[in-house]
Write an enzyme that holds these catalytic residues in place. Structure first.
Site, mmCIF file in Angstrom:
data_model
loop_
_atom_site.group_PDB
_atom_site.id
_atom_site.type_symbol
_atom_site.label_atom_id
_atom_site.label_comp_id
_atom_site.label_asym_id
_atom_site.label_seq_id
_atom_site.Cartn_x
_atom_site.Cartn_y
_atom_site.Cartn_z
ATOM 1 N N HIS A 1 -9.285 -1.138 10.691
ATOM 2 C CA HIS A 1 -8.067 -0.745 11.358
ATOM 3 C C HIS A 1 -8.249 -0.859 12.870
ATOM 4 O O HIS A 1 -9.296 -1.268 13.357
ATOM 5 C CB HIS A 1 -7.688 0.683 10.961
ATOM 6 C CG HIS A 1 -7.250 0.796 9.545
ATOM 7 N ND1 HIS A 1 -8.136 0.952 8.505
ATOM 8 C CD2 HIS A 1 -6.012 0.780 8.981
ATOM 9 C CE1 HIS A 1 -7.467 1.026 7.369
ATOM 10 N NE2 HIS A 1 -6.189 0.927 7.625
ATOM 11 N N LYS B 1 1.256 4.265 -2.993
ATOM 12 C CA LYS B 1 0.915 5.665 -2.760
ATOM 13 C C LYS B 1 2.118 6.586 -2.971
ATOM 14 O O LYS B 1 1.969 7.738 -3.387
ATOM 15 C CB LYS B 1 0.359 5.838 -1.337
ATOM 16 C CG LYS B 1 -0.875 5.013 -1.043
ATOM 17 C CD LYS B 1 -2.055 5.458 -1.887
ATOM 18 C CE LYS B 1 -2.939 6.413 -1.150
ATOM 19 N NZ LYS B 1 -4.146 6.797 -1.930
ATOM 20 N N PRO C 1 -1.928 11.752 5.566
ATOM 21 C CA PRO C 1 -2.597 11.660 6.869
ATOM 22 C C PRO C 1 -2.061 10.494 7.698
ATOM 23 O O PRO C 1 -1.621 9.477 7.157
ATOM 24 C CB PRO C 1 -4.061 11.435 6.490
ATOM 25 C CG PRO C 1 -3.997 10.734 5.172
ATOM 26 C CD PRO C 1 -2.774 11.265 4.463
ATOM 27 N N THR C 2 -2.114 10.656 9.003
ATOM 28 C CA THR C 2 -1.820 9.539 9.900
ATOM 29 C C THR C 2 -3.055 8.643 9.964
ATOM 30 O O THR C 2 -3.986 8.790 9.184
ATOM 31 C CB THR C 2 -1.463 10.063 11.306
ATOM 32 O OG1 THR C 2 -2.525 10.906 11.767
ATOM 33 C CG2 THR C 2 -0.183 10.860 11.273
ATOM 34 N N ASN C 3 -3.061 7.709 10.926
ATOM 35 C CA ASN C 3 -4.167 6.760 11.028
ATOM 36 C C ASN C 3 -5.483 7.497 11.277
ATOM 37 O O ASN C 3 -5.641 8.171 12.295
ATOM 38 C CB ASN C 3 -3.918 5.782 12.178
ATOM 39 C CG ASN C 3 -2.743 4.873 11.905
ATOM 40 O OD1 ASN C 3 -1.623 5.337 11.732
ATOM 41 N ND2 ASN C 3 -2.988 3.571 11.881
ATOM 42 N N LEU C 4 -6.424 7.341 10.359
ATOM 43 C CA LEU C 4 -7.692 8.063 10.434
ATOM 44 C C LEU C 4 -8.762 7.228 11.156
ATOM 45 O O LEU C 4 -8.767 5.996 11.080
ATOM 46 C CB LEU C 4 -8.175 8.408 9.026
ATOM 47 C CG LEU C 4 -7.307 9.451 8.310
ATOM 48 C CD1 LEU C 4 -7.516 9.371 6.815
ATOM 49 C CD2 LEU C 4 -7.634 10.844 8.804
ATOM 50 N N ARG D 1 0.899 4.734 17.722
ATOM 51 C CA ARG D 1 0.238 5.304 16.548
ATOM 52 C C ARG D 1 -0.136 6.749 16.837
ATOM 53 O O ARG D 1 -0.179 7.192 17.992
ATOM 54 C CB ARG D 1 -1.033 4.502 16.194
ATOM 55 C CG ARG D 1 -0.771 3.077 15.732
ATOM 56 C CD ARG D 1 -0.045 3.045 14.403
ATOM 57 N NE ARG D 1 0.229 1.676 13.960
ATOM 58 C CZ ARG D 1 1.385 1.056 14.142
ATOM 59 N NH1 ARG D 1 2.360 1.661 14.808
ATOM 60 N NH2 ARG D 1 1.577 -0.153 13.686
ATOM 61 N N TRP E 1 -4.417 -8.107 19.047
ATOM 62 C CA TRP E 1 -3.190 -8.475 18.346
ATOM 63 C C TRP E 1 -1.976 -7.751 18.915
ATOM 64 O O TRP E 1 -2.045 -6.581 19.316
ATOM 65 C CB TRP E 1 -3.313 -8.129 16.866
ATOM 66 C CG TRP E 1 -4.009 -9.183 16.055
ATOM 67 C CD1 TRP E 1 -4.958 -10.056 16.483
ATOM 68 C CD2 TRP E 1 -3.814 -9.451 14.669
ATOM 69 N NE1 TRP E 1 -5.371 -10.860 15.453
ATOM 70 C CE2 TRP E 1 -4.685 -10.511 14.324
ATOM 71 C CE3 TRP E 1 -3.014 -8.894 13.672
ATOM 72 C CZ2 TRP E 1 -4.755 -11.028 13.032
ATOM 73 C CZ3 TRP E 1 -3.080 -9.403 12.387
ATOM 74 C CH2 TRP E 1 -3.944 -10.468 12.071
ATOM 75 N N TYR F 1 0.832 -1.208 0.000
ATOM 76 C CA TYR F 1 0.000 0.000 0.000
ATOM 77 C C TYR F 1 0.866 1.258 0.000
ATOM 78 O O TYR F 1 0.669 2.189 -0.785
ATOM 79 C CB TYR F 1 -0.899 -0.053 1.235
ATOM 80 C CG TYR F 1 -1.789 1.139 1.445
ATOM 81 C CD1 TYR F 1 -2.701 1.536 0.478
ATOM 82 C CD2 TYR F 1 -1.741 1.848 2.640
ATOM 83 C CE1 TYR F 1 -3.534 2.625 0.691
ATOM 84 C CE2 TYR F 1 -2.570 2.926 2.866
ATOM 85 C CZ TYR F 1 -3.459 3.319 1.882
ATOM 86 O OH TYR F 1 -4.278 4.387 2.095
#
Length: 339
Positions: free
Chosen positions: A150, A111, A134-137, A180, A173, A107
């Site tokens: 996610h 990008k 962007p960071t984790n949305l 993050r 997990w 991924y």
């Protein structure tokens, strides 16, 4: 979908812009959301994840270049493109300093290719871009299906279901030690609006909340917000993913005048509230948006064309070019479903 709603609610109508999100039956196109996913999806489907994202951006960039009406293309990169051991905080100049974390690489590299494509097209053809990372949305409208979710929506779903079932624990997990940085969807949408309105350039621009939090702290916060009082059972045999993530948001402040404003706990509450009110929608594997009707000619003027993606759309540039030529937007915004 949430991003488009947030854009509308904030200030886009003040700009006189209108959005089209979906597809038209007369051009034989269906747009499926859901190419991005968490670590499990990245491990299970690396080939379509790479190809769908690569071709989506490639076709949109080239179709926009040939459409006279398009004066800017806003591209969304991903924090997954950064090298696995990028110095924290991540600065844009570190983007090319190494290979991404292995589960993120298909991924992230796809990008990254869009950034290079934008840079050479700007240099050779004068095509105008903005490129945002962007960071984790997270936020209302996220994906909660376990195959593609996610960390935040996955843990919300687990905690909600465990609470309802009276379960004593949930499985999580990894070790919980990885960190993050999360960005609320409405903050991201506001940055996209500003980039479309104010910025022209191919230098990447980080978008983040300037707050690093471990996965363990994330899970504990979600358990608190959902009211789950059981145990978090960590599984160290599962991957943690990239060890740390926190970006430097200074360039976004300088070039866009943007800063994230949503408090993390409040963003979680809004996300949980949305999920509880929309469980069936949130749990769907795919969200399909199709415009029904006789054709694009009845849509009227569309200023910003938001292009959802996956492999069903990436089969050919000519289709994308036909859509853009018929709609004649002034800004093209390729969108994955906040993956």
């Amino acid at each position: 979908v949430a991003s488009a709603q947030a854009m509308r609610e904030r200030s886009l109508f003040d700009f006189g812009w209108r959005f089209h999100l979906g597809s038209a039956s007369d051009v034989k196109a269906d747009f499926d959301f859901g190419t991005g996913g968490g670590i499990g999806y990245n491990q299970a489907e690396p080939a379509p994840l790479y190809l769908s994202n690569l071709l989506m951006g490639t076709h949109v960039i080239e179709a926009a270049r040939h459409a006279a009406s398009v004066h800017k293309t806003v591209l969304l990169g991903t924090v997954c493109s950064y090298p696995k051991f990028t110095p924290v905080p991540f600065r844009e100049e570190s983007l090319w300093d190494g290979y991404p974390e292995e589960t993120n690489a298909p991924y992230g590299v796809a990008k990254k290719a869009h950034l290079l494509h934008a840079q050479v097209n700007a240099q050779q053809y004068g095509q105008q871009f903005a490129y945002l990372i962007p960071t984790n949305l997270y936020g209302p409208g996220d994906k909660f299906h376990p195959s593609v979710s996610h960390v935040i929506p996955a843990l919300i779903k687990k905690c909600v279901e465990a609470k309802e079932a009276g379960a004593g624990h949930i499985d999580v997990w990894g070790t919980g030690s990885a960190s993050r940085e999360y960005l609320y969807v409405e903050d991201a949408a506001a940055a996209i609006v500003l980039a479309a309105e104010k910025h022209n350039g191919t230098e990447p621009i980080n978008l983040g909340a300037d707050r690093e939090i471990t996965i363990r702290e994330t899970a504990e916060a979600i358990a608190e917000v959902t009211g789950f009082t059981g145990t978090l059972k960590w599984d160290p045999t599962k991957p943690d993913g990239q060890p740390r993530r926190r970006i430097d948001p200074g360039r976004a402040a300088e070039l866009l005048g943007w800063k994230a404003s949503m408090d993390f706990k409040e963003g979680l509450r809004r996300t949980v509230d949305w999920y509880l009110a929309n469980v069936e929608l949130g749990d769907k594997f795919q969200i399909r948006a199709t415009l029904k009707g006789p054709g694009l000619d009845e849509l009227g003027r569309i200023d910003v064309l938001m292009v959802p993606i996956d492999g069903s759309f990436t089969m050919g540039q000519p289709l994308m070019a036909d859509v853009i030529q018929q709609i004649q937007p002034s800004i093209v915004l390729p969108m994955h479903y906040w993956g």
